[in-house]
Write a protein that holds these residues in place. Structure first.
Motif: not given
Length: 1199
Positions: A540-555, A498-510
């Motif tokens: 808990v730390e892993c779930i937090t990482k998922l949430i924040t990785e999504f937020g940082e890369n898809l602000t 999921l982290i690979v997906i959230f940090t994908s360069p496709d984020a702003l493309k699609y």
């Protein structure tokens, strides 16, 4: 606190703590451990460490002293000034030699680490070419022990060279400093290589030679290229025949084989393969004598080479070279090792990873698409429908093989060695076949429930996404991925995918596709609550990482959604805030809150970078509540715990770093909310005082207020006055809140200069803090900043501040930096008073110091205290120097009141002249004893230099005094402070016709001529001094040619000698300065016929030396510096230069026979070219140099 313990107390605690017969309870041991941990980092450690490093102390006490010293250097070196650092270095060297003489290994290791930390912290600014100096220091020492046992000096050097690159990763410096230290270490690695080669050729003792291998290993792990150590390949493999060096050589070879350079330099590693194949002889030898350990070591070497260089072996197999087949035969020999595993042999298993690494992936990729179309379909069929008996019995094994292949294929694509067009066609084929991969993965999901199979799906998807497959193609897996998070055995693999997906360069493309992920991310709150309930910190730390990785890369996506009626973006911010406000003390009970800070940074950045003002206003309205709530959360999370004893030393460091990150996040709030941020803090501060909340909460609020000093305008009158009016009401029940408040006062000194009505309370807090030894540092910093910004207003506090400062300065335990700061404060506050008052107070302050000086000077019979006496003299001189600088400080200050006293420079002149007149006889007395002492004369020159800098033209009144002092200094005194004083004076008075001004320059010439005397060895032995002298001459020649005009012919002769000898130095910093000096002197000769004639007479010899250096007598990395004199010479005197160079090159063996005709012609051509730029000229000189060194075969060859 540590200040309550004397060295004797600490020693007793150490002995009790480590005593094998101690009857201490657990709580007593914990308390003692805390005391000892604090002591290691206390200011007292600089003193007691040396006391403890005494052979008469217990082993535990000595070791603690060495450990404390190492820790202080690592964390608190900034507490020492340059002189103290130099003294520390000398003491360390002496102690290290002593403990080597008694072979105390544990303490030797600690002291070596301490010395390495010190060396790294001194690089490159304070100690250039440190490794060369270290080698010389220990191998050419006059120490009696090292003279008797010179090999011990080499053992010390080898230990240092081994530990240095290792300690680099641990030094506590900024990124830019770390980068410059790395560059310096890389530059000096050539010195390490030369030294190791010298050791190999000179010594045969095993204890010395064995250290070579670990030294090489550490430098490789540091990041030195494999190319630089290729010269050691043969020696390493040959050393395997020496039973005493075998283990060390094996470890070094393992580091080489696993180097990340493997795929970077295949040709270099291919040259290792013949050596590896020769290991078969050694293997057979140890098999014959049944030495199982050695057989296993040889097998490990062979298989590690194979595992990490599979691609190289595959590439070689595609050629006519049979080495890859021979290597596979050798590995097979190890796999087929005779005997029953694990009783008679343990080697066969070691080879399995090689056969795994030699998968079909490289072969498949090399066969795509021409030789094998639809290869993935065929691979799936091959292993899942195989008639192989093993796969028929265990069909899931076939699927595991397929999943491994499908995972590794996209990864191996980046490593295949093919042309660009082939790579492009292979990529197209892989992208085309990805639909087959998808179908297969869906089949696996629907058919199997074994964790070992399902877990591979996620890593497979990750690798294909990293390969570049579009996110659109894997959307069908979204729900399955998030559902799989509920399976504890799949959880970690899913998170990574999921982290690979959230940090994908496709984020702003699609954005539409990624917006469909947001509901799944919001549902993670349920999982988060579940793991919080059962207190599973890791999950808990892993779930937090998922949430924040999504937020940082898809602000951007979150901000866009917020502009619609959809509430999901607000829900997401609420979820992140929940993670930021995670219950518990960081870093003991929770480590998640820090992970969220980057999201708030990204959100702020997205909002403030919105171009349209209207949209920005809407976004601010939407997100303002979250930002304001975040401030409250930061206050809570940044609070110091009630009991700091819950922290280990590591926890304390983590929490300190955490608070810095909180400050960075708060600064974002200032950026986005403006003055509203400080208003929110002000409201919380008022509430905390009204409700009598804890000092910890108040301290946290004040701490955050400090971060706004850069954002608040100096004329802000609405919020800050009310905040500062609350300061006297704070709960000052702990030194930490006082310290934080004092720091904030210093940060707002500029604002306070415009609000002097508030300043009074601030000043009294600072003055009161000075009476507390734990608050001297923060109080003096704050007071210094306040006075610096408000000297005219603050002058009325002279009678309050001076007595307190005097008491502080009389404290023998005051730290050096605090002492300097307190002196500066006195100087600042005195600088605005009339000279009569200034002199009156200075007499009070300086009289005891002068008396001390006189006492030190009279104590000449006591040789035992000679070092301490000199240190005390230097300390007193530094005292005077700091005072002079502070008194002479003036800046434009205007507080709007016309009748206020203005700064009077003539007062300063009167004061400083008075000080110097009184000091003059004492300085002469000092020079009678210390005329040739570098440290003492540096301090004296520093006083003179600062005086001239402050007084400028007014210093002419004291010129004769200065001149007499300089003349009384020893003939060997020519350090940078001496040169700085002469340069500054010449720059001020160079137009003066007074001969005495010019005589200053003659003093430098005479001293340099006396020291140098045409001896190149003196230059080599004093490269730091040479660098300073070259800089001095270069600047004077360029800026003050009229001074050079008046020089006698002997000066030009000296310059020419310096040119011819100096250009042969191999130290980069010194050579660069010499090169600039030569260039400036050549330019100058165009203005002076006497100098030009002398240059013409010596030009051929100089060019001859220069070309020899370029041709190989100097290291190649110095070519840039060597190019400049030749470039300047050709531009200034083209005909002379061409003639001289032609004369030299007529000899076919000059500078080497490797330089062919085309190289010589190209050099002459570039010299005669009128439009050549210096950068282009350097490139041609570099090419000529390489040709002379046989590095390139012909001039036209390009890399």
């Amino acid at each position: 606190m540590t200040t309550n313990y004397s060295a004797d107390d600490i020693e007793r605690i150490i002995n009790d703590f480590y005593s094998p017969t101690s009857q201490l309870s657990i709580s007593e041991r914990q308390q003692m451990n805390t005391i000892l941990e604090n002591c290691q980092y206390s200011s007292l450690a600089w003193d007691f460490a040396w006391t403890f490093l005494n052979i008469n102390k217990s082993a535990s006490v000595q070791f603690f002293g060495a450990m404390a010293l190492s820790n202080k250097i690592s964390k608190n070196l900034s507490e020492l000034d340059d002189n103290q650092i130099q003294q520390l270095f000398q003491q360390l060297v002496q102690r290290l030699i002593f403990y080597n003489s008694i072979n105390s290994k544990q303490i030797i290791t600690k002291l070596t680490i301490a010395l390495c930390q010190l060396i790294l912290n001194m690089m490159p600014d304070k100690w250039n070419n440190g490794l060369t100096a270290i080698i010389t220091l220990f191998t050419q020492s006059q120490n009696e022990f090292l003279l008797q046992q010179p090999e011990k000096g080499h053992l010390i050097v080898l230990d240092i060279l081994t530990i240095l690159p290792e300690e680099f990763s641990r030094i506590n410096v900024t990124k830019s400093r770390r980068s410059s230290i790395r560059v310096e270490l890389e530059k000096e690695f050539s010195t390490v290589l030369d030294y190791l080669q010298f050791i190999i050729s000179t010594f045969n003792q095993v204890d010395i030679l064995s250290k070579i291998f670990s030294c090489l290993s550490k430098w490789l792990e540091f990041g030195i290229s494999i190319l630089k150590i290729e010269i050691f390949f043969q020696y390493l493999f040959t050393s395997l025949n020496n039973q005493y060096l075998f283990d060390d050589a094996c470890q070094c070879l393992t580091v080489i084989f696993t180097s990340p350079d493997a795929l970077k330099y295949p040709s270099t590693f291919s040259r290792l393969l013949p050596y590896v194949l020769q290991l078969e002889i050694l293997l057979d030898q140890y098999l014959t004598i049944e030495n199982k350990e050695k057989v296993e070591c040889i097998t490990k070497l062979i298989t590690e080479f194979g595992e990490n260089l599979t691609q190289l072996i595959v590439q070689i197999s595609m050629t006519q070279n049979s080495q890859s087949q021979n290597f596979c035969h050798l590995v097979m020999k190890c796999t087929n090792m005779k005997g029953q595993y694990p009783i008679e042999e343990t080697c066969s298993e070691l080879t399995f990873n090689f056969w795994h690494a030699l998968k079909l992936c490289q072969l498949i990729l090399n066969m795509m698409p021409d030789k094998w179309n639809n290869g993935l379909t065929a691979i799936i069929t091959l292993f899942t429908q195989s008639q192989n008996e093993f796969l028929l019995q265990q069909p899931e094994k076939g699927h595991l093989i397929v999943l491994d292949i499908l995972t590794i294929l996209p990864e191996e694509f980046s490593r295949i060695n093919v042309t660009k067009s082939r790579r492009s066609s292979i990529r197209v084929e892989l992208e085309k076949e990805f639909s087959t991969v998808l179908d297969y993965l869906q089949f696996i999901i629907s058919t199997f429930n074994q964790v070992d199979i399902l877990s591979k799906i996620f890593s497979c998807l990750s690798k294909w996404l990293e390969f570049g497959i579009s996110i659109l193609k894997i959307e069908i897996f979204f729900q399955y991925l998030f559902t799989s998070l509920n399976n504890e055995y799949l959880f970690d693999d899913v998170c990574q995918c999921l982290i690979v997906i959230f940090t994908s360069p496709d984020a702003l493309k699609y954005p539409t596709t990624f917006s469909r992920l947001l509901p799944y991310v919001l549902q993670l709150e349920t999982l988060l609550d579940q793991y919080l309930t059962i207190e599973n910190k890791e999950k808990v730390e892993c779930i937090t990482k998922l949430i924040t990785e999504f937020g940082e890369n898809l602000t951007q996506l979150i901000v866009q959604i917020s502009m619609t009626q959809n509430s999901q973006s607000q829900n997401f911010c609420h979820l992140v805030m929940k993670c930021t406000n995670m219950k518990g003390q960081y870093p003991i009970e929770e480590t998640c809150s820090e992970l969220t800070f980057n999201f708030w940074h990204a959100l702020k950045e997205e909002i403030t970078s919105t171009n349209e003002d209207k949209n920005q206003a809407i976004l601010l309205e939407i997100f303002r509540p979250y930002f304001e709530h975040l401030i409250e959360v930061l206050i809570s999370k940044g609070q110091i715990p009630e009991n700091e004893n819950v922290f280990t030393s590591e926890d304390k460091e983590l929490f300190r770093s955490y608070r810095l990150n909180i400050i960075d996040t708060m600064m974002c709030m200032y950026d986005v909310l403006g003055n509203r941020a400080i208003e929110v803090l002000g409201n919380y501060l008022l509430i905390s005082i009204d409700q009598n909340q804890s000092w910890q909460r108040q301290e946290s609020i004040i701490y955050l207020v400090g971060s706004g000093s850069e954002y608040i305008q100096s004329d802000e009158n609405q919020i800050l006055p009310s905040i500062f009016s609350l300061i006297p009401k704070l709960n000052f029940s702990n030194n930490l809140i006082i310290r934080t408040t004092l720091t904030v006062l210093g940060q707002y000194s500029n604002w306070l200069s415009n609000h002097q009505d508030i300043l009074q309370n601030c000043v009294h807090l600072c003055i009161n803090g000075l009476s507390n030894s734990e608050l001297i540092e923060s109080s003096s910093i704050a007071l210094k900043e306040l006075i610096k910004e408000n000297r005219i207003y603050m002058s009325k506090y002279l009678h309050d501040i001076f007595p307190v400062m005097k008491n502080v300065l009389e404290n023998v335990h005051i730290q050096s930096n605090d002492r300097i700061r307190c002196l500066t404060i006195i100087g600042y506050i005195l600088s605005v008073h009339p000279s009569k008052i200034v002199i009156e107070y200075l007499n009070i302050l300086l009289s005891p110091e002068v008396n001390k000086l006189l006492n030190y000077l009279s104590d000449i019979e006591n040789n035992q205290n000679a070092i301490i006496r000199k240190e005390n003299i230097c300390t007193t001189l530094n005292f005077i120097s700091v005072l002079i600088t502070a008194i002479g400080y003036y800046d434009d200050q205007n507080n709007g009141v016309e009748n206020e006293q203005q700064l009077n420079i003539s007062n300063t002149s009167e004061v400083l002249c008075c000080i110097l007149r009184d000091l003059d006889p004492i300085l002469h007395m000092i020079l009678e004893q210390y005329a040739n002492d570098i440290q003492v004369t540096e301090k004296i020159c520093e006083i003179l230099s600062r005086t001239v800098t402050i007084l400028k033209e007014s210093s002419s009144l004291m010129f004769n005094t200065f001149f007499q002092i300089l003349q009384n200094m020893g003939s060997n005194i020519l350090h940078v402070e001496f040169l700085n004083f002469v340069r500054n004076t010449l720059l001020l008075f160079s137009k003066d016709t007074n001969q005495s001004v010019f005589n200053l320059f003659l003093i430098v010439l005479h001293k340099f001529g006396h020291l140098f005397n045409g001896d190149i060895q003196w230059l080599k032995d004093h490269v730091d001094t040479v660098e300073d002298i070259a800089n001095f001459f270069g600047q004077i020649i360029k800026k003050l040619p009229n001074v050079i005009h008046h020089c006698p012919d002997e000066a030009y002769v000296l310059f020419i000698q310096f040119m011819k000898n100096g250009i042969q130095l191999h130290e980069q910093g010194a050579l660069k300065s010499i090169s600039t000096f030569i260039s400036n002197f050549i330019e100058y000769t165009k203005l002076n016929q006497r100098a030009a004639d002398l240059l013409q007479q010596n030009g051929f010899e100089f060019v001859q030396i220069l070309l020899k250096c370029i041709g190989g007598t100097s290291p190649h990395h110095l070519i840039d510096s060597l190019s400049l004199p030749l470039f300047t010479l050709s531009k200034s005197y083209l005909q002379w230069t061409t003639h001289w160079v032609q004369q030299c090159l007529n000899d076919p063996n000059f500078p080497t026979s490797s330089a062919k005709r085309q190289h010589r012609e190209a050099l002459l051509k570039i010299l005669t070219s009128e439009r050549t730029r210096y950068s282009n000229f350097k490139d041609h000189i570099n090419t000529f140099s390489l040709a002379c060194r046989e590095t390139i075969p012909t001039y036209e060859t390009k890399d």
